[in-house]
Design a protein around this motif. Structure first.
Motif, short mmCIF file in Angstrom:
data_model
loop_
_atom_site.label_atom_id
_atom_site.label_comp_id
_atom_site.label_asym_id
_atom_site.label_seq_id
_atom_site.Cartn_x
_atom_site.Cartn_y
_atom_site.Cartn_z
N LEU A 96 -22.57 -26.53 46.69
CA LEU A 96 -23.20 -27.60 45.92
C LEU A 96 -23.38 -28.87 46.74
O LEU A 96 -24.07 -29.79 46.29
N GLY A 97 -22.80 -28.93 47.94
CA GLY A 97 -23.03 -30.08 48.81
C GLY A 97 -21.93 -31.10 48.85
O GLY A 97 -22.16 -32.24 49.29
N ALA A 98 -20.72 -30.74 48.40
CA ALA A 98 -19.61 -31.70 48.47
C ALA A 98 -19.34 -32.09 49.92
O ALA A 98 -19.35 -31.24 50.81
N CYS A 99 -19.09 -33.37 50.14
CA CYS A 99 -18.81 -33.85 51.50
C CYS A 99 -17.41 -33.43 51.94
O CYS A 99 -17.18 -33.14 53.10
N SER A 100 -16.48 -33.41 51.00
CA SER A 100 -15.11 -32.96 51.28
C SER A 100 -14.49 -32.47 49.99
O SER A 100 -14.88 -32.88 48.90
N VAL A 101 -13.52 -31.57 50.11
CA VAL A 101 -12.80 -31.03 48.96
C VAL A 101 -11.31 -31.08 49.29
O VAL A 101 -10.86 -30.44 50.25
N THR A 102 -10.55 -31.83 48.51
CA THR A 102 -9.13 -32.02 48.79
C THR A 102 -8.28 -31.60 47.60
O THR A 102 -8.46 -32.13 46.50
N PRO A 103 -7.36 -30.64 47.78
CA PRO A 103 -6.41 -30.29 46.71
C PRO A 103 -5.52 -31.50 46.41
O PRO A 103 -5.00 -32.13 47.31
N SER A 200 -18.57 -28.29 37.01
CA SER A 200 -19.43 -28.95 36.03
C SER A 200 -19.70 -30.40 36.41
O SER A 200 -20.86 -30.86 36.40
N LEU A 201 -18.65 -31.12 36.79
CA LEU A 201 -18.80 -32.53 37.15
C LEU A 201 -19.60 -32.69 38.43
O LEU A 201 -20.52 -33.52 38.52
N LEU A 202 -19.28 -31.88 39.44
CA LEU A 202 -19.99 -31.98 40.71
C LEU A 202 -21.47 -31.63 40.55
O LEU A 202 -22.35 -32.32 41.10
N SER A 203 -21.77 -30.58 39.79
CA SER A 203 -23.16 -30.18 39.59
C SER A 203 -23.96 -31.29 38.92
O SER A 203 -25.08 -31.61 39.35
N ALA A 204 -23.39 -31.89 37.88
CA ALA A 204 -24.09 -32.95 37.17
C ALA A 204 -24.33 -34.15 38.07
O ALA A 204 -25.42 -34.74 38.06
N LEU A 205 -23.34 -34.52 38.86
CA LEU A 205 -23.48 -35.69 39.72
C LEU A 205 -24.43 -35.43 40.88
O LEU A 205 -25.15 -36.33 41.32
N MET A 206 -24.45 -34.20 41.40
CA MET A 206 -25.40 -33.88 42.46
C MET A 206 -26.84 -33.97 41.93
O MET A 206 -27.73 -34.50 42.61
N LEU A 207 -27.08 -33.49 40.72
CA LEU A 207 -28.42 -33.58 40.13
C LEU A 207 -28.80 -35.03 39.88
O LEU A 207 -29.94 -35.44 40.13
N TRP A 208 -27.84 -35.82 39.40
CA TRP A 208 -28.10 -37.24 39.13
C TRP A 208 -28.41 -38.00 40.42
O TRP A 208 -29.39 -38.75 40.48
N SER A 209 -27.61 -37.79 41.46
CA SER A 209 -27.82 -38.51 42.71
C SER A 209 -29.11 -38.05 43.40
O SER A 209 -29.81 -38.85 44.03
N ASP A 210 -29.45 -36.76 43.25
CA ASP A 210 -30.70 -36.27 43.84
C ASP A 210 -31.91 -36.90 43.13
O ASP A 210 -32.90 -37.27 43.78
#
Length: 220
Positions: A96-103, A200-210
């Motif tokens: 989905l294009g996350a810049c980083s993923v941190t547990p 869900s959150l990442l997908s929505a924000l990626m669409l919004w920022s795009d």
């Protein structure tokens, strides 16, 4: 991978090799684009395929690709996910294009199994990370819907997503994150698992920022 000069030959192995040959079914003379993990992109041509990997000859010098839209940094309490769920989540966040993923470690996270601890670098989210980001969203069951909280537009280059464990954050953790500047957002009426809430959150924000990025380009 350090890819810089035209004429060099890069050896592709592992998961990328499998994806190129078994999924995309690429072969000799097919063109590909390679990334160096630091913003560099270069076009190449496959010159050899064998059991161990693929050789790609670079057809040009690497060029820098400017990031498009907001670069999202994901902090999610998934260190204890079992059965490959954590690996799946990281894979999908990357797609989905996350810049980083941190547990993320929280008070309600369970003990991390030893066989997971050596593969995941877990952290406590420092509040200065939140306070330094003007776009920081905290998934919360009792919060207003995400679409109601999002600003109409934003010129920010980076943002944070914060998702707690399946038992949710404690009241103290929520208060601290809100005080640091994180905006609580709701993801609907359903109770979501960690990985579902994250995607869900990442997908929505990626669409919004795009969408914001496309509008900015049209106006410029």
């Amino acid at each position: 991978m350090d890819i810089t000069l035209q004429g060099e030959v890069v050896r592709i192995q592992g998961d990328e090799f499998w994806h190129m040959t078994r999924v995309l079914r690429l072969g000799v003379n097919d063109r590909v684009e390679l990334f160096d993990g630091a913003g560099g992109l270069v076009e190449g041509s496959i010159t050899k395929v064998d059991k161990g990997g693929t050789d790609v000859e670079l057809l040009e010098d690497a060029r820098l690709i400017a990031p498009q839209g907001i670069q999202w940094h994901v902090f999610a309490a998934f260190g204890t996910l079992k059965g490959g769920r954590a690996d799946w989540l990281i894979e999908k966040c990357t797609e989905l294009g996350a810049c980083s993923v941190t547990p993320l470690l929280t008070e309600r996270c369970h003990t991390i199994a030893e066989n997971r601890a050596d593969r995941l670098v877990l952290c406590w989210l420092q509040l200065n990370n939140v306070s330094q980001s003007k776009l920081a969203f905290l998934a919360s069951a009792e919060a207003p819907p995400l679409l109601r909280v999002l600003p109409k537009s934003s010129n920010e280059q980076n943002g944070l997503l914060i998702i707690g464990p399946e038992g949710d954050f404690t009241e103290e953790e929520v208060h601290a994150l809100k005080s640091a500047g994180a905006a609580p957002v709701g993801l609907g009426p359903c109770r979501l698992r960690v990985e579902t809430a994250t995607i869900s959150l990442l997908s929505a924000l990626m669409l919004w920022s795009d969408a914001n990025h496309q509008e900015t380009q049209q106006c410029s």
